[in-house]
Scaffold this motif. Structure first.
Motif, mmCIF file in Angstrom:
data_model
loop_
_atom_site.group_PDB
_atom_site.id
_atom_site.type_symbol
_atom_site.label_atom_id
_atom_site.label_comp_id
_atom_site.label_asym_id
_atom_site.label_seq_id
_atom_site.Cartn_x
_atom_site.Cartn_y
_atom_site.Cartn_z
ATOM 1 N N SER A 171 0.812 -1.219 0.000
ATOM 2 C CA SER A 171 0.000 0.000 0.000
ATOM 3 C C SER A 171 0.846 1.269 0.000
ATOM 4 N N THR A 173 1.149 3.927 1.507
ATOM 5 C CA THR A 173 0.621 5.021 2.325
ATOM 6 C C THR A 173 0.261 4.529 3.725
ATOM 7 N N HIS A 174 0.559 5.364 4.706
ATOM 8 C CA HIS A 174 0.255 5.005 6.093
ATOM 9 C C HIS A 174 -1.241 4.796 6.296
ATOM 10 N N GLN A 175 -2.038 5.597 5.611
ATOM 11 C CA GLN A 175 -3.490 5.503 5.757
ATOM 12 C C GLN A 175 -4.000 4.119 5.363
ATOM 13 N N ASN A 176 -3.551 3.610 4.225
ATOM 14 C CA ASN A 176 -4.008 2.298 3.765
ATOM 15 C C ASN A 176 -3.493 1.169 4.646
ATOM 16 N N ASN A 200 8.295 2.265 5.762
ATOM 17 C CA ASN A 200 7.152 2.106 6.679
ATOM 18 C C ASN A 200 7.485 1.283 7.921
#
Length: 313
Positions: A171, A173-176, A200
């Protein structure tokens, strides 16, 4: 496939001989190298393995060789969703499971075309589940044939099957990443969640990821092993944050000419890995080699600060 937090699982490269055939002797030494570095699993037959450049027979033979070398010391997973139809994918999944792997991994982009919605993907996964008995399965958001990132809702629905034991997340992105990890917490699932994006590492590990499975492990697995073991260690937070900054800063460079860059680096580390690739046709440029040489010196500096003895030195 116990999902114990703090694991590093390398995505294995494939060493080739001078005729671009699989160098099984080099594979044997590479497995020993990873194990000495402290890894707690192997992802064989993956994108780093140049699996799209291997024949069906080579994919199976290579995976079986890795399983034999590992000899039950840690789990081994491998990609199995090859074939034109879902039925073909199920058949190859069974063949891959017969090599002795602990789980067979499905590429998310193999279950729906880029223009097709999630309903198609879910329907095809349901068919695959029905055709593969009780074989433990996983999902790999592989960049090829195209990157199909699973949303949290789709991830939640797939977990309900009870068939998934492994997930390799790309993903970025941290959000996903957080959304999927939150789904796991609510579901109480024992699925192993492995982030593929080295930058990450601290974020994912501190939010409940099982471990990491990134290409950087084909350069300095000892460092990644230290990182996942100490990401949640209160006494090592200052060092972990420093190391995260170091790993993030070099991450774009190690992706240049990959996997050739990793093969050059491993050869520099004393492994019998030639800079021969089926997936990358060009030689490393002089500047790329200089960058890899500089990274090697930097890697030794990391090990010195962390108190790590590099494998082979």
């Amino acid at each position: 496939m116990k999902a114990i937090a703090g694991k590093f699982v390398p995505v294995m490269i494939t060493p080739f001989d001078l005729k671009a055939g699989i160098d099984y002797n080099a594979v044997t030494e590479l497995v020993a190298f990873y194990l000495e570095a402290g890894v707690e699993g192997f992802f064989a037959n993956c994108l780093s393995s140049e699996m799209f450049s291997l024949t069906e027979e080579e994919r199976l033979a290579l995976t079986q060789h890795v399983v034999k070398c590992v000899n039950g010391r840690v789990p081994v997973v491998a990609t199995g969703s090859f074939g034109l139809t879902v039925e073909d994918k199920a058949l190859f999944t069974k063949k891959m499971y017969d090599t002795g792997v602990d789980a067979v991994i499905m590429i998310s982009g193999h279950f729906a075309k880029v223009e097709e919605g999630d309903a198609v993907l879910l329907r095809n996964f349901e068919t695959l589940f029905s055709l593969t008995g009780a074989i433990p399965l996983g999902i790999y958001e592989c960049p090829a044939p195209y990157k199909r990132i699973l949303g949290a809702d789709v991830f939640k629905q797939l977990l309900k099957s009870g068939r998934l034991v492994y997930h390799k997340d790309t993903s970025i992105t941290h959000q996903n990443v957080k959304a999927k990890l939150d789904v796991l917490k609510v579901a109480g699932s024992s699925l192993g969640f492995y982030d593929a994006h080295t930058p990450n590492t601290l974020f994912s590990m501190q939010r409940g990821a099982t471990g990491m499975s990134s290409v950087s492990g084909n350069f300095y697995p000892e460092v990644l092993v230290w990182m996942v073991k100490n990401a949640n260690n209160p006494e090592q937070q200052e060092t972990a944050k420093w190391l995260q900054g170091e790993l993030t800063s070099v991450d774009p460079m190690i992706h240049q000419a990959y996997p050739m860059s990793a093969k050059y680096f491993l050869e520099k580390r004393g492994l019998p890995v030639r800079t021969i690739s089926r997936a990358y046709a060009l030689h490393l440029t002089p500047d790329q080699k200089k960058e890899a040489d500089a990274l090697y010196s930097r890697f030794l500096g990391w090990c010195n600060r962390l108190g790590i003895q590099p494998v082979g030195l």
